[in-house]
Design an enzyme around this catalytic site. Structure first.
Site, PDB file in Angstrom:
ATOM      1  CG  ASN A   9      52.642  39.668 -65.917  1.00  0.00           C
ATOM      2  OD1 ASN A   9      52.146  39.719 -66.497  1.00  0.00           O
ATOM      3  ND2 ASN A   9      53.962  40.122 -66.117  1.00  0.00           N
ATOM      4  NE  ARG A  90      50.787  43.396 -66.679  1.00  0.00           N
ATOM      5  CZ  ARG A  90      50.097  42.967 -67.808  1.00  0.00           C
ATOM      6  NH1 ARG A  90      49.877  41.613 -67.933  1.00  0.00           N
ATOM      7  NH2 ARG A  90      49.327  44.428 -68.472  1.00  0.00           N
ATOM      8  CG  HIS A 178      52.348  48.434 -70.065  1.00  0.00           C
ATOM      9  ND1 HIS A 178      52.520  49.336 -71.600  1.00  0.00           N
ATOM     10  CD2 HIS A 178      52.158  47.330 -70.727  1.00  0.00           C
ATOM     11  CE1 HIS A 178      52.253  48.533 -72.129  1.00  0.00           C
ATOM     12  NE2 HIS A 178      52.370  47.638 -71.822  1.00  0.00           N
ATOM     13  NE  ARG A 238      47.645  45.594 -77.015  1.00  0.00           N
ATOM     14  CZ  ARG A 238      48.202  45.823 -76.143  1.00  0.00           C
ATOM     15  NH1 ARG A 238      47.494  46.874 -75.908  1.00  0.00           N
ATOM     16  NH2 ARG A 238      48.639  44.820 -75.256  1.00  0.00           N
ATOM     17  CD  GLU A 376      55.289  43.436 -66.620  1.00  0.00           C
ATOM     18  OE1 GLU A 376      53.851  44.833 -66.955  1.00  0.00           O
ATOM     19  OE2 GLU A 376      54.908  43.086 -67.099  1.00  0.00           O
TER      20      GLU A 376
END
Length: 391
Positions: A9, A90, A178, A238, A376
């Site tokens: 990831n 990912r 996500h 961001r 994840e």
């Protein structure tokens, strides 16, 4: 010899990983979880499933490439009796074409590289370890798992921009991100209770990157991120949703170049830009600087406002689940968001929230509030296994 699957990831400053033993029946058991820290002092760290430290060593040379090589050597030399049979990754953007996990061939990698303009900072980071692994272990099968895929169930009325229709055909639409985290949370809620998974649910994935997802029956029906990972909530560095007129002003009136604007929106904005202190929520919560407090308040305000919009898409709200770094660990942020949603029937239990309990709603709350740790890497490993490559 045991067969093992590696889940990678990749982020901006680290590559998280999970190593899983693959049983004869296809079941997966976590062996090790860790990270390649690519910052100022690169290192490889790993812990066993029970939390025992397995590795903590510095990395030399080009951290990203040397780190993958060191990780492979560590797995093969020090976690003896295991053979890597596949690696899963990912990948942030799958565009319109890649809506499920896929074997990563040179042609597929090239196609994913062409999506870089849709995720200019994230996509290269996703693809870098794939290319490194291909060079180091050319015979090792690799699988790509996409953050955008979970949101393919979103209705066109939600995904469409009000632009000339031809641009939607070109792929300019809301994708959502996500997705691997949301897929895990949807599955976890179903494990807890099928009735819970069926509820009108908003999952708040709050970390350095942050978004919300509205779910019903474990399927995405709306989300705050859109065409890019810039949209929606205020994030670490961001900006989140912004009036496009502001961007036109910077370009047309201030003469800001596209590259400079991209850097500002991705790297200099968000919590860092508002506070002038840091993009890390932990630092801001510990600061007495009024700008730091304003940044935290703005983060919570925007999250609550977007949650209210998603409740409208759902036609109500029955469950609110917090996950990821801030969502799992920041009691003040959870409290601030929930208090702004009190009018929707959200009632937080402060002692439970302060102790990071699994359920943090009061008994009289109309909305069940949960804290659910995301994973994840386990989703990546599962998809890699399902592809049949490791059997």
């Amino acid at each position: 010899m045991r067969q093992a699957i590696l889940a990678l990831n990749a982020g901006s400053s680290s590559i998280k990983f999970g190593l899983y033993d693959l049983g004869s029946s296809g079941d997966l058991q976590l062996v090790s979880r860790g990270a390649l820290d690519l910052g100022d002092a690169p290192k490889l760290t790993a812990k066993a499933a029970d939390g025992t430290v397995q590795c903590d060593r510095p990395l030399a040379g080009d951290a990203r490439n040397a780190g993958i090589d060191a990780l492979l050597d560590w797995i093969e030399s020090e976690l003896g009796g295991r053979k890597l049979v596949a690696a899963g990754h990912r990948i942030v953007h799958g565009g319109r074409e890649f809506v499920e996990p896929v074997r990563l061939t040179p042609d597929v990698i090239d196609a994913l590289d062409r999506l870089t303009p849709l995720a200019p900072l994230h996509q290269p980071r996703s693809l870098a370890p794939i290319r490194t692994l291909s060079a180091l272990r050319p015979d090792l099968p690799q699988v790509g798992c996409f953050d955008t895929a979970f949101h393919q169930t979103i209705d066109p009325i939600v995904s469409r921009f009000a632009l000339p229709r031809r641009y939607d055909t070109d792929g300019i639409r809301r994708y959502g991100f996500h997705g691997l985290s949301y897929e895990y949370i949807a599955g976890r809620l179903k494990q807890i209770s099928p009735a819970l998974a069926a509820k009108r649910t908003i999952v708040a994935h709050l970390g350095n990157g942050a978004s919300l997802c509205a779910m019903r029956d474990g399927r995405s029906v709306d989300t705050t991120m859109g065409f890019s990972a810039l949209d929606g909530l205020v994030m670490g560095t961001r900006c989140g949703a912004i009036d496009p007129g502001v961007l036109l002003y910077f370009i047309l009136e201030r003469g800001v170049s596209g590259e400079a604007l991209q850097h500002m929106l991705y790297e200099e904005s968000g919590l860092l830009g508002v506070s002038g202190v840091s993009g890390d929520m932990r630092t801001l919560e510990a600061s007495d600087d009024p700008h730091a407090r304003e940044a935290v308040n703005l983060f919570a305000f925007r999250a609550a406002r977007e949650a209210a919009a998603l409740a409208n898409t759902l036609g109500g709200l029955e469950c609110l689940a917090f996950t990821a770094g801030i969502g799992e660990r920041s009691a003040p942020v959870r409290k601030a968001i929930c208090e702004r949603l009190h009018w929707l029937g959200v009632a937080i239990d402060e002692p439970s929230n302060a102790s990071h309990a699994e359920i943090i709603s009061r008994p009289d709350s109309k909305v069940e509030i949960r804290v659910v740790a995301t994973d994840e890497e386990s989703i990546i490993a599962r998809h890699t296994c399902v592809q049949g490559i490791a059997r």
